[in-house]
Design an enzyme around this catalytic site. Sequence first.
Site, PDB file in Angstrom:
ATOM      1  N   LYS A 187      -2.533   5.910  -7.135  1.00  0.00           N
ATOM      2  CA  LYS A 187      -3.148   5.168  -5.958  1.00  0.00           C
ATOM      3  C   LYS A 187      -4.460   5.555  -5.879  1.00  0.00           C
ATOM      4  O   LYS A 187      -4.839   6.883  -5.748  1.00  0.00           O
ATOM      5  CB  LYS A 187      -2.509   5.767  -4.903  1.00  0.00           C
ATOM      6  CG  LYS A 187      -2.837   5.588  -3.444  1.00  0.00           C
ATOM      7  CD  LYS A 187      -1.981   5.953  -2.217  1.00  0.00           C
ATOM      8  CE  LYS A 187      -2.330   5.711  -1.015  1.00  0.00           C
ATOM      9  NZ  LYS A 187      -1.832   6.382   0.136  1.00  0.00           N
ATOM     10  N   LYS A 224      -1.545   0.900  -6.744  1.00  0.00           N
ATOM     11  CA  LYS A 224      -1.965   0.720  -5.454  1.00  0.00           C
ATOM     12  C   LYS A 224      -3.667   0.752  -5.484  1.00  0.00           C
ATOM     13  O   LYS A 224      -3.936   1.811  -5.743  1.00  0.00           O
ATOM     14  CB  LYS A 224      -1.077   1.418  -4.495  1.00  0.00           C
ATOM     15  CG  LYS A 224      -1.635   1.141  -3.105  1.00  0.00           C
ATOM     16  CD  LYS A 224      -0.850   1.853  -2.157  1.00  0.00           C
ATOM     17  CE  LYS A 224      -1.391   1.963  -0.860  1.00  0.00           C
ATOM     18  NZ  LYS A 224      -0.975   2.748   0.086  1.00  0.00           N
TER      19      LYS A 224
HETATM   20  C1  PBG Z   1      -0.212   6.326   3.151  1.00  0.00           C
HETATM   21  C2  PBG Z   1      -0.323   4.912   2.740  1.00  0.00           C
HETATM   22  C3  PBG Z   1      -1.246   4.466   2.898  1.00  0.00           C
HETATM   23  C4  PBG Z   1      -1.079   2.924   2.722  1.00  0.00           C
HETATM   24  C5  PBG Z   1       0.103   2.867   2.216  1.00  0.00           C
HETATM   25  N1  PBG Z   1       0.804   4.356   2.596  1.00  0.00           N
HETATM   26  C6  PBG Z   1      -2.834   4.421   3.390  1.00  0.00           C
HETATM   27  C7  PBG Z   1      -3.562   5.447   2.905  1.00  0.00           C
HETATM   28  O1  PBG Z   1      -3.526   6.142   1.507  1.00  0.00           O
HETATM   29  O2  PBG Z   1      -4.890   5.396   3.619  1.00  0.00           O
HETATM   30  C8  PBG Z   1      -1.955   1.732   2.360  1.00  0.00           C
HETATM   31  C9  PBG Z   1      -1.182   0.557   2.398  1.00  0.00           C
HETATM   32  C10 PBG Z   1      -2.060  -0.686   2.864  1.00  0.00           C
HETATM   33  O3  PBG Z   1      -3.416  -0.628   2.856  1.00  0.00           O
HETATM   34  O4  PBG Z   1      -1.598  -1.564   2.844  1.00  0.00           O
HETATM   35  N2  PBG Z   1       0.766   6.755   3.968  1.00  0.00           N
END
Ligand code: PBG
Length: 333
Positions: free
Chosen positions: A199, A252
Amino acid sequence: MKLEKRDLTYRPRRLRKSDNLRRLVREANVHLDDLIAPVFVVEGKNIKNEVPSMPGIYQWSIDRVIEEIDQLLDSGISRIILFGIPDVKDDKGSSSYSELGIIQKTVEKLKAEYLDLLIITDICFCEYTDHGHCGVIHEADVHNDSTLELLGKQAVSHAKAGAHIVAPSGMMDGMVGEIRKSLDGAGFEDIPIMSYAVKYASAFYGPFRNAVNSELQSGDRKSYQMDPGNIREAINEVERDIFEGTDIVMVKPALSYLDVVSEIKKISNIPLACYNVSGEYAMVKAASEKGWLDHDEIMMEMLLSMKRAGADIIVTYFAIEAAQLIKKGNGTN
Ligand code: PBG
């Protein structure tokens, strides 16, 4: 491969002549079974709030979320990933592991209501902490190991409520191992983990933070989410998560990181997911609202490119719209 003289007569355009032919030789396709829809639930009653930066996506109160689930099931999507928006936040995010937490109550209700719905829960703290970070803060940074312990608690409480899969997204070192150990210790050996193994610290999450009211009070997430320049580090993260026992790995965001998806596909044999995040969705919505892009074509092209890169599973806010197109038969034109 060396080209022979006879290859000069070969014309690749022969196989592009008709839609039927093109479909015959298409290498990647988007199927309904590939898609997971994110669903946002919020405390309160009779709430259906559209997220301003994500047209078509709503925060739902528990009493109304079935409207969304019914629509998803009608369009052929039977898998969701749940995000909760609690009404109380504190420095540890304790409502995330309370039996009466928003996710726990929602999962119980959906399990009672639907037999065929697969429910994945996002495991993180950013929606539940008053500072907005993904864990416990010590000396101005998220403290890894005290966060791990709470992640284990959160995962067990989701499993107790009936979640089918848990999906840790906080990028803490050792989160998969800790969650596996906690789940197994509580008798949930059968609950799979879908780890957000890779991520990135990405500006593409902007609209999501709007959706779950998790704006950071200070700082950024760069001390735990990955640097966008790195790909070998992504492989290292995946190897570690597989070693710790994850069942599915996720990359992601998706669109700007399809090279990462491809690399991971080469080195791992477990299912690979990617998350077509909020910013990717918002860009398409905004540009198509202005008439600058064809919404449906862009949407399908994006999803197709994720499949082509190697994703087996796509988490996407486009799930309903894509499913409707795919069912009509023109989803991959
Ligand atoms: C954290 C989480 C995030 C997203 C999914 N799970 C946000 C982050 O890390 O700031 C992002 C999903 C998206 O942007 O569609 N709980």
